[in-house]
Structures are given as structure tokens and as C-alpha cells.
Write a protein that holds these residues in place. Structure first.
Motif, PDB file in Angstrom:
ATOM      1  N   ASP A   1       0.824  -1.210   0.000  1.00 29.06           N
ATOM      2  CA  ASP A   1       0.000   0.000   0.000  1.00 29.06           C
ATOM      3  C   ASP A   1       0.855   1.256   0.000  1.00 29.06           C
ATOM      4  O   ASP A   1       2.033   1.209   0.330  1.00 29.06           O
ATOM      5  CB  ASP A   1      -0.897   0.028   1.245  1.00 29.06           C
ATOM      6  CG  ASP A   1      -1.763  -1.204   1.340  1.00 29.06           C
ATOM      7  OD1 ASP A   1      -2.472  -1.481   0.360  1.00 29.06           O
ATOM      8  OD2 ASP A   1      -1.699  -1.889   2.382  1.00 29.06           O
TER       9      ASP A   1
ATOM     10  N   TYR B   1       1.914   6.660   4.073  1.00 29.67           N
ATOM     11  CA  TYR B   1       1.885   8.068   4.463  1.00 29.67           C
ATOM     12  C   TYR B   1       2.511   8.205   5.829  1.00 29.67           C
ATOM     13  O   TYR B   1       2.766   7.219   6.506  1.00 29.67           O
ATOM     14  CB  TYR B   1       0.434   8.567   4.529  1.00 29.67           C
ATOM     15  CG  TYR B   1      -0.292   8.530   3.225  1.00 29.67           C
ATOM     16  CD1 TYR B   1      -0.227   9.615   2.350  1.00 29.67           C
ATOM     17  CD2 TYR B   1      -1.041   7.420   2.867  1.00 29.67           C
ATOM     18  CE1 TYR B   1      -0.904   9.581   1.147  1.00 29.67           C
ATOM     19  CE2 TYR B   1      -1.719   7.391   1.662  1.00 29.67           C
ATOM     20  CZ  TYR B   1      -1.647   8.469   0.800  1.00 29.67           C
ATOM     21  OH  TYR B   1      -2.309   8.446  -0.379  1.00 29.67           O
TER      22      TYR B   1
ATOM     23  N   PRO C   1       2.223   8.458   9.588  1.00 27.85           N
ATOM     24  CA  PRO C   1       1.166   7.870  10.399  1.00 27.85           C
ATOM     25  C   PRO C   1       0.108   8.903  10.766  1.00 27.85           C
ATOM     26  O   PRO C   1       0.445  10.010  11.170  1.00 27.85           O
ATOM     27  CB  PRO C   1       1.907   7.402  11.651  1.00 27.85           C
ATOM     28  CG  PRO C   1       3.314   7.277  11.244  1.00 27.85           C
ATOM     29  CD  PRO C   1       3.551   8.246  10.154  1.00 27.85           C
TER      30      PRO C   1
ATOM     31  N   ALA D   1      -3.048   9.336   6.430  1.00 33.65           N
ATOM     32  CA  ALA D   1      -3.491   8.646   5.220  1.00 33.65           C
ATOM     33  C   ALA D   1      -4.778   9.241   4.664  1.00 33.65           C
ATOM     34  O   ALA D   1      -4.963   9.312   3.459  1.00 33.65           O
ATOM     35  CB  ALA D   1      -3.674   7.166   5.502  1.00 33.65           C
TER      36      ALA D   1
ATOM     37  N   ASN E   1     -10.234   2.901   7.571  1.00 28.17           N
ATOM     38  CA  ASN E   1     -10.360   3.303   6.191  1.00 28.17           C
ATOM     39  C   ASN E   1      -9.362   2.504   5.355  1.00 28.17           C
ATOM     40  O   ASN E   1      -8.292   2.141   5.848  1.00 28.17           O
ATOM     41  CB  ASN E   1     -10.050   4.800   6.094  1.00 28.17           C
ATOM     42  CG  ASN E   1     -10.137   5.297   4.683  1.00 28.17           C
ATOM     43  OD1 ASN E   1      -9.166   5.262   3.954  1.00 28.17           O
ATOM     44  ND2 ASN E   1     -11.302   5.746   4.300  1.00 28.17           N
TER      45      ASN E   1
ATOM     46  N   LYS F   1      -7.336   3.253   3.215  1.00 29.84           N
ATOM     47  CA  LYS F   1      -5.999   3.826   3.072  1.00 29.84           C
ATOM     48  C   LYS F   1      -5.147   3.652   4.332  1.00 29.84           C
ATOM     49  O   LYS F   1      -3.927   3.807   4.289  1.00 29.84           O
ATOM     50  CB  LYS F   1      -6.102   5.324   2.786  1.00 29.84           C
ATOM     51  CG  LYS F   1      -6.485   5.639   1.351  1.00 29.84           C
ATOM     52  CD  LYS F   1      -6.769   7.111   1.261  1.00 29.84           C
ATOM     53  CE  LYS F   1      -6.226   7.728   0.004  1.00 29.84           C
ATOM     54  NZ  LYS F   1      -6.553   9.171  -0.007  1.00 29.84           N
ATOM     55  N   VAL F   2      -5.817   3.390   5.445  1.00 28.70           N
ATOM     56  CA  VAL F   2      -5.074   3.280   6.702  1.00 28.70           C
ATOM     57  C   VAL F   2      -4.614   1.832   6.879  1.00 28.70           C
ATOM     58  O   VAL F   2      -5.257   1.025   7.534  1.00 28.70           O
ATOM     59  CB  VAL F   2      -5.937   3.723   7.897  1.00 28.70           C
ATOM     60  CG1 VAL F   2      -5.120   3.702   9.178  1.00 28.70           C
ATOM     61  CG2 VAL F   2      -6.475   5.115   7.660  1.00 28.70           C
ATOM     62  N   SER F   3      -3.509   1.504   6.252  1.00 30.58           N
ATOM     63  CA  SER F   3      -2.951   0.159   6.395  1.00 30.58           C
ATOM     64  C   SER F   3      -2.214   0.079   7.724  1.00 30.58           C
ATOM     65  O   SER F   3      -2.091   1.076   8.431  1.00 30.58           O
ATOM     66  CB  SER F   3      -1.989  -0.123   5.251  1.00 30.58           C
ATOM     67  OG  SER F   3      -0.856   0.709   5.397  1.00 30.58           O
TER      68      SER F   3
ATOM     69  N   ASN G   1       0.281   2.602   8.086  1.00 35.90           N
ATOM     70  CA  ASN G   1      -0.146   4.000   8.212  1.00 35.90           C
ATOM     71  C   ASN G   1      -0.847   4.308   9.528  1.00 35.90           C
ATOM     72  O   ASN G   1      -1.249   5.441   9.764  1.00 35.90           O
ATOM     73  CB  ASN G   1      -1.125   4.346   7.084  1.00 35.90           C
ATOM     74  CG  ASN G   1      -0.436   4.360   5.745  1.00 35.90           C
ATOM     75  OD1 ASN G   1       0.771   4.554   5.677  1.00 35.90           O
ATOM     76  ND2 ASN G   1      -1.190   4.136   4.693  1.00 35.90           N
ATOM     77  N   LEU G   2      -1.006   3.295  10.343  1.00 36.82           N
ATOM     78  CA  LEU G   2      -1.745   3.488  11.583  1.00 36.82           C
ATOM     79  C   LEU G   2      -0.961   4.427  12.508  1.00 36.82           C
ATOM     80  O   LEU G   2       0.246   4.284  12.671  1.00 36.82           O
ATOM     81  CB  LEU G   2      -1.960   2.125  12.257  1.00 36.82           C
ATOM     82  CG  LEU G   2      -2.976   2.085  13.392  1.00 36.82           C
ATOM     83  CD1 LEU G   2      -4.355   2.452  12.859  1.00 36.82           C
ATOM     84  CD2 LEU G   2      -3.010   0.701  14.020  1.00 36.82           C
TER      85      LEU G   2
END
Ligand code: HEM
Ligand SMILES: [Cu+2]
Lengths: 119, 611
Positions: A76, A79, A81, A84, B232, B234-236, B239-240
């Protein structure tokens, strides 16, 4: 797959949990070599049980979380943290689907690394 | 004397409840956006906050909105903080001189017990739940919690829990407060012997504690489900955000720790009321300690991990850069989570347990200090050469780091068996954990309350008062608890209403420190309430200028859009209604586009150009 997920950067991130693991290991060895209190199956069993149990659980969780995090980094867009879902946020590094981007990827990762280090 | 103390406390508690009720009534008027402000909106059916939300008190009783529940948790936690704080002020005043001048020894023990339980279970856990309920769904781009109704039930178990825990203080005939200390060691807590702990007040306290555990467990299940399934797309995992990570870990700890406390409490209640012998047989006292601390040690990390997450989230925003070594912090959080189940017997070193076993617990306790230390270095490195802005939330974050270092270092010493055998059950231990629970956990809570104040109130607090609050808290904390470390070196045992004359000076300094802390919190309450009601309205969706350093996170983006939609619609009355309509829709789409909000392309462009 495993070796691809657990590349150099990921292993570097995981060192933070290696340290407590090594400390526990150190005491396992230490208690075996220097054993002033003797061996007694129940007490010694619990003694090593606590250490080895903690070791195994920590190693397992570290492996699983490393796999989840590093794995989703590969598939993925990454971004900062918490950013995103902010529109216009700049991705740290983008999609890595195609194999051709392999070289670029490591360059990218290094850029992120150094940015992390110096920013 | 005892009766006087009890009466004073009861009256104070009553006053606070009234104040809170009045405050809620005012807040509700302001928040419900009804054009007919002041028309005693006790749930009259024509008035709605939005399509699905009634106004008035009914709104707060029926809400399943994670943000409302977050505010309820916050209000609850702060009330408990006031109650627990007043209790300890009375205790510290009593300790201003060695004799028992103000209250009796038994009443001192009652206050001690209730102070501990109130602060840990009724303030600590709920204040964390306040932040997690309000902000986790915003941070991970979820519509709401996975189980909104369970969320509401979990909260509503807490008020009865508090009433049960405090029941002994209420003027109920024949019911006296528990004097078991928060650790509830048997045989004292089993009511054995000639003491008065067979009293029903102890049973009520145990039931209340059990109820608060049920509440915490329900909340934990909800957070695990939410973070796993409601993110969401996009929040893998990569990305958390860090706060969600710490809440996830904390929820895991709760899931394994609290049911055990519940079972142990039930066994104790059975021993007390149904003549079972769980803790009465030989080894029963040690059994209790093992059960209690298997819960108790994870509990201290249940309390400290989310505050660490708050600091990891907030501190970088005022250092103008991202968190140094983000993933170190994540992995070390998980490591703490696992290891915290392997150290419980470091609270029992002095019980005469098998030396081999004791050594193992020491080893794991040393290992768990590493991840904590790693985080500390990460925070310091984040600030190193950073563009530091000493706002109130940042000051509290720095205070957190500073106090956490002292609390952590004293902890490592305690984890060493020979040192612990000297210092166990002295004021040193009290100093150690108060550096963490007050100096770190409460400080992080304040950082969060100030940092997000604009989001949940729409207003700004008074910055000067905020700084006074910080500095007085910082000085008060260090004065009070450092002196306790020294008292412990001197051999002053903990949990006594009196002391030998040689300890008088240090005890008096600690009392002065506690009074400074008290003044600081009075300033805080004033600032908090007054600013919530009358503070200047925040019109900028990014009041901390996070966009300058590209550090905006989802919840601020959500807030920004909420403001934008309000302004874009124009017209007082309409705007107000639209804000909330927008708010409701916003939630579900903090993830996607704004366009579904009806004519808000303006807001959208503004939002993007802002960043
Ligand atoms: C740096 C890691 C830590 C270590 C190695 C450590 C070690 C210890 C040890 C050995 C004791 C027992 C002292 C005794 O009773 O003789 C203790 C007590 C305590 N610690 Fe820590 N600690 C650490 C961090 C924390 C944290 C993060 C918290 C709170 C969130 C905490 C809260 C407490 C509490 C509440 C007690 C007292 C329990 C009681 O007897 O009432 N500690 N600590
Ligand atoms: Cu502990």
C-alpha cells in the motif's frame, strides 16, 4: 516472500525488540551456568517457564507485527502515520507493485531513512 | 472527628455532582445548537441536534455517537480526578504533623484505599477512554466504533461502579468504607480477624471494582474490533497512527488482565459471603497476591501505554518534525504489552518466594525497561534541534518525559531484588509510581486535553492559565514525590496515618507540594470550564499551524472540514444546523470526498489549498 518482507530496513526496525529478547536469553544462559539454588523440577520449571514463555511470546508478536507492518508497506501507499486520510498529504513512498521499481524502491527507502534521521 | 471528615467529604461530593449537573445543562444548551437557546431543553421532542440526535439531557443519556461518549468519559474521569484529589488533600493535611489531628487512623486508611482505586479505575482508565473514543474513529477514518451501543453500555456501567466504590462514604447506616488499600490483600480483605473489614462496604467496593472491569473489557473488545475492521482502506498497518497502536495494545492487555481480576474478586466475595476457602487455606494469601499482580502489573501498563501514545503523537507536532524512529516506538509498545505479563512477581519479592523464580521475574523486569527507555530516547531525539514551540500541551509532554525518566529509573532499581528488599513497602515505592501515574499519565492526559481542546469545544483555552497550570503541576509533582523517594530511603513505611518525628520535615514538604498541586488543579478546572463556556471561538481548522510542517493528522482535517461546512452555508441559524448535519455525514466520509455534503466544493478546495 518472508525474506522479501523482512529486508534490511525491517530487520533494523525490529532490533528494538531483539534487545529485550537477548537480555532474556542472557539470563536463561546465565541461570543455567551459575545456579546457586540448585535444581528442583517445579521451581526451576517455573523459573525457565517465565523466561522462555516471555521470550517465545515476544518473538512471535514481533514476527507477526513486523510481517503485518512491513507487508502493508510493500503493498500500500505509505503516508506519515495518521495522515493517510488527509487529502493532499504527500506519500512517503508510493506503489511498489511492479518489479521494475525494485531499485527505485530501495533508493526511496534510503531517502526516507535519511530523512527520518536528519529531519 | 471521623464523622466530621466523612460529612465534609459527602457534602463536597454532593456539591460537585450538582455543579456537574448544572454544567452539563449549560453545555448541552450550547452544544445542541437549538435556535431556542435557554428553552429548558430537557428532551422536548421537537428539538433535535440533528436528524438522529435529540437535544437536551436526553441526548447524553441516549447517545451512541463515539464523540459524545468520549465527552461523557472525559467528564466522568475529571469528576473522579476531583474526588480522588480531594481525598488525598485531606490525607496530606493529616500528615502535616505526626499526630492524628484532623482525621482518625481508620478514616485515613479509608481515604487511602478510595484514593488509589478512584485514581486508577475511575480516573485513569476513563480519561484514556475519553481520548480513544473521541479520536480513534477520526484518526483511522472509521464511521464510528464497531459496536456503538456496546460503547454506550460500557460507559454507563461506570457511574454505578463509582457509587458502589464510594458507597462506604455515603451516610448509609452500618456501611463503612473499605480499608484494604487498592491491592486488597487477604486475609485483611477477606474480613478475617478482629478488624472491621467484614463490613458490607468492602463488598460494595469489590462489586463496583468488578463492574468497572466489565466496562473496561467491553471497551477493549470494541477497540480491538474497531481498529482491526473499521479502518479506512488507506489506513494500512503501516499508516496506523501511534495513539491507535497504543490503544490496540492496551486493549489486548485489558482483555487478558481484567477478566482475571474479575475472577479473583468473585473468589474473594465468595470467601467473604459464602464461606469458601480460596484464600483462607495455607498459601491463600500468596494466591491472592499472584492473582492480583498478574492483573496488577499489566494494569499499570494499561494506564501508561496510551499516555505514551498521546505524547508520541503530540510532542512531534510542536517539535516541527515527525516522530523519530516511529517504528521503534510501535514495536516497543508491543514488546511492553507482551512482557508486562511476565513480571508480576516483582511486587512480591519480599514474600519469601522461591529464589529461582524471583530471579526470573527480576530478569524479565529488566528486559521490560528497555522498550520504555527506547521510547524516552525517541522523544528526546525528536526534540533534539527541533523547532520547539512551548505551548501548553508541549510543556506537558516535556514534563511527561522528564517525570517518566525519574519514575522509570526508580522502577528499575526496585526491580533489582536486593534493592527491593530494602525499599519494598516504603515511601520510595510511592514516589516511584506517583512519578509515573501523576507525573506522566496525568500529564499526558492534560497534554491531550489542551491539544484537542479546540476540537471538542470549538473554543480556545486561556494560554496563560494553561502555563500556570503546567508549572505549578510540575513543581508540585516533583516536590511531593521526590521527597517521598527520600522518605523511602530513610525507611518511612507506606500506608500509615502517622510517623516518627524524624520524618516530619520531609512529610511537611510533601504536604506543601500536594497543596501546590491542588492550586494548580483549581486553576485547571477554572480554565477548562470557563473557556469551554466562554473562550474565544476557534475559526481556523488548524489552530496549531501543523500544516506549516506538513504534520496535520486526520482528526484536524476532520475538524477543519467541520468548520468549513459551517461557514460555507452562511446564515446563523442554518449554519448552525448545517454544522451538525455536516458533522454527522462528515464522520462517515472523513475518508472519501466532501461533495456528498451538498454544495461544499468550496470547503473541499479550501481544505486542500490549506495543506
Ligand atoms: C520502567 C519499568 C518499571 C519497572 C522496572 C518497575 C518496577 C516496579 C517494582 C519492582 C515495583 C514494586 C516495588 C515494591 O513494592 O517493592 C513497582 C511498583 C509499582 N509500580 Fe513500577 N515499574 C516500572 C514502571 C511502572 C509504570 C510504567 C507504572 C505505572 C503506569 C508503574 C506503577 C507501579 C505501581 C502502581 C507500583 C506500586 C504498586 C503497589 O504496591 O501499590 N511502574 N514498580
Ligand atoms: Cu509492576
Amino acid at each position: 516472500m518472508a525474506s522479501k518482507t523482512f529486508d534490511k530496513d525491517t530487520m533494523l526496525d525490529l532490533t528494538v525488540n531483539m534487545v529485550p529478547l537477548v537480555i532474556i536469553l542472557f539470563f536463561v544462559v546465565g541461570f543455567s551456568v551459575f545456579n546457586p539454588f540448585g535444581f528442583e523440577s517445579l521451581a526451576s520449571g517455573l523459573q525457565y517457564g517465565i523466561l522462555i514463555g516471555s521470550f517465545v511470546l515476544l518473538a512471535a508478536l514481533t514476527y507477526l507485527s513486523g510481517k503485518a507492518i512491513a507487508g502493508s508497506e510493500k503493498t500500500d501507499t505509505v503516508y506519515l502515520p495518521g495522515q493517510a486520510t488527509v487529502p493532499g498529504a504527500t506519500p512517503l513512498h508510493g506503489e511498489h507493485e511492479d518489479a521494475a521499481a525494485e531499485i527505485e524502491e530501495s533508493a526511496d527507502a534510503e531517502a526516507v531513512e535519511s530523512a527520518e534521521g536528519t529531519a | 472527628m471521623e464523622v466530621n471528615g466523612q460529612l465534609v467529604l459527602t457534602v463536597l461530593m454532593g456539591l460537585f455532582l450538582i455543579a456537574v449537573a448544572a454544567w452539563l445543562a449549560r453545555v448541552e444548551n450550547w452544544r445542541s445548537y437549538t435556535p431556542l437557546a435557554g428553552a429548558g431543553a430537557v428532551g422536548s421532542t421537537e428539538q433535535y441536534v440533528s436528524e438522529e440526535k435529540p437535544s437536551g439531557v436526553i441526548r447524553w443519556l441516549t447517545t451512541v455517537d463515539h464523540k459524545d461518549i468520549g465527552i461523557l468519559y472525559g467528564a466522568y474521569g475529571l469528576i473522579a480526578f476531583v474526588v480522588g484529589g480531594l481525598m488525598v488533600v485531606v490525607m496530606r493535611l493529616e500528615l502535616a504533623d505526626p499526630a492524628s489531628t484532623l482525621i482518625s487512623n481508620t478514616f485515613y486508611n479509608s481515604l487511602l484505599t478510595s484514593h488509589g482505586i478512584t485514581m486508577l479505575f475511575l480516573f485513569g482508565t476513563p480519561i484514556i477512554a475519553a481520548f480513544s473514543n473521541y479520536f480513534i474513529p477520526l484518526l483511522i477514518g472509521a464511521d464510528d466504533m464497531a459496536f456503538p451501543r456496546i460503547n454506550a453500555i460500557a460507559f454507563w456501567l461506570l457511574p454505578p461502579a463509582a457509587l458502589l466504590i464510594w458507597a462506604g462514604f455515603f451516610p448509609i447506616p452500618d456501611v463503612i468504607p473499605a480499608q484494604t488499600a487498592w491491592t486488597m490483600y487477604t486475609p485483611l480483605s477477606a474480613g478475617v480477624g478482629s478488624g472491621n473489614q467484614m463490613n458490607a462496604g468492602v463488598d460494595l467496593m469489590l462489586l463496583g471494582l468488578h463492574l468497572s472491569g466489565v466496562s473496561a473489557t467491553m471497551g477493549a473488545i470494541n477497540f480491538i474490533a474497531t481498529i482491526f475492521t473499521e479502518r479506512n482502506e488507506k489506513v494500512s498497518w503501516a499508516n496506523l497512527d501511534i495513539f491507535s497502536w497504543t490503544i490496540l495494545t492496551q486493549s489486548g492487555l485489558i482483555l487478558f488482565a481484567f477478566p482475571l481480576l474479575g475472577s479473583a474478586i468473585l473468589m474473594l466475595l465468595l470467601d467473604r459471603n459464602f464461606d469458601t476457602m480460596f484464600f483462607a487455606v495455607e498459601g491463600g494469601a500468596i494466591l491472592w497476591q499472584h492473582l492480583f499482580w498478574f492483573f496488577g502489573h499489566p494494569e499499570v501498563y494499561i494506564l501508561v501505554l496510551p499516555p505514551m501514545g498521546l505524547v508520541s503523537l503530540i510532542l512531534p507536532r510542536f517539535a516541527g518534525r515527525r516522530l523519530f524512529g516511529f517504528k521503534f516506538v510501535v514495536y516497543s509498545t508491543l514488546a511492553i504489552g507482551v512482557l508486562s505479563f511476565g513480571v508480576w512477581a516483582h511486587h512480591m519479592f519480599a514474600t519469601g518466594m522461591d529464589p529461582r523464580l524471583r530471579a526470573s521475574f527480576m530478569a524479565v523486569s529488566m528486559a521490560i525497561a528497555i522498550p520504555s527507555a527506547v521510547k524516552t530516547f525517541n522523544w528526546i531525539t525528536t526534540m533534539w534541534n527541533g523547532k520547539i514551540r512551548l505551548t501548553t500541551p508541549m510543556l506537558f509532554c516535556i514534563g511527561f518525559v522528564s517525570n517518566f525518566i525519574i519514575g522509570g529509573v526508580t522502577g528499575v532499581f526496585l526491580a533489582s531484588i536486593p534493592v527491593d528488599l530494602v525499599l519494598h513497602d516504603t515511601y520510595y515505592v510511592v514516589g516511584h509510581f506517583h512519578y509515573i501515574v501523576m507525573g506522566a499519565i496525568a500529564f499526558a492526559g492534560f497534554a491531550g486535553l489542551y491539544y484537542w481542546f479546540p476540537i471538542y469545544t470549538g473554543r480556545m483555552y486561556q494560554t496563560t492559565l494553561g502555563k500556570w497550570h503546567f508549572w505549578l503541576s510540575m513543581v508540585g509533582t516533583n516536590l511531593t514525590f521526590f521527597v517521598m523517594v527520600l522518605l523511602g530511603y530513610g525507611g518511612m513505611p507506606r500506608r500509615y496515618a502517622t510517623y516518627l518525628p524524624e520524618f516530619a520535615t520531609l512529610h511537611q514538604i510533601a504536604t506543601v507540594g500536594a497543596l501546590i498541586l491542588f492550586v494548580a488543579q483549581v486553576i485547571f478546572v477554572w480554565n477548562f470550564v470557563q473557556s469551554w463556556l466562554e473562550g474565544p471561538k476557534v475559526e481556523d481548522g488548524d489552530p496549531w499551524d501543523l500544516a506549516d510542517d506538513d504534520l496535520v493528522t486526520s482528526e484536524w482535517h476532520w475538524f477543519d472540514r467541520k468548520l468549513q461546512t459551517a461557514i460555507a452555508d452562511g446564515g446563523e441559524e442554518e449554519a448552525e444546523l448545517a454544522t451538525d448535519g455536516g458533522e454527522r455525514i462528515d464522520d462517515s466520509q472523513s475518508t472519501s470526498d466532501v461533495s456528498s455534503d451538498g454544495g461544499d466544493p468550496v470547503a473541499e478546495t479550501d481544505a486542500t489549498s490549506d495543506e
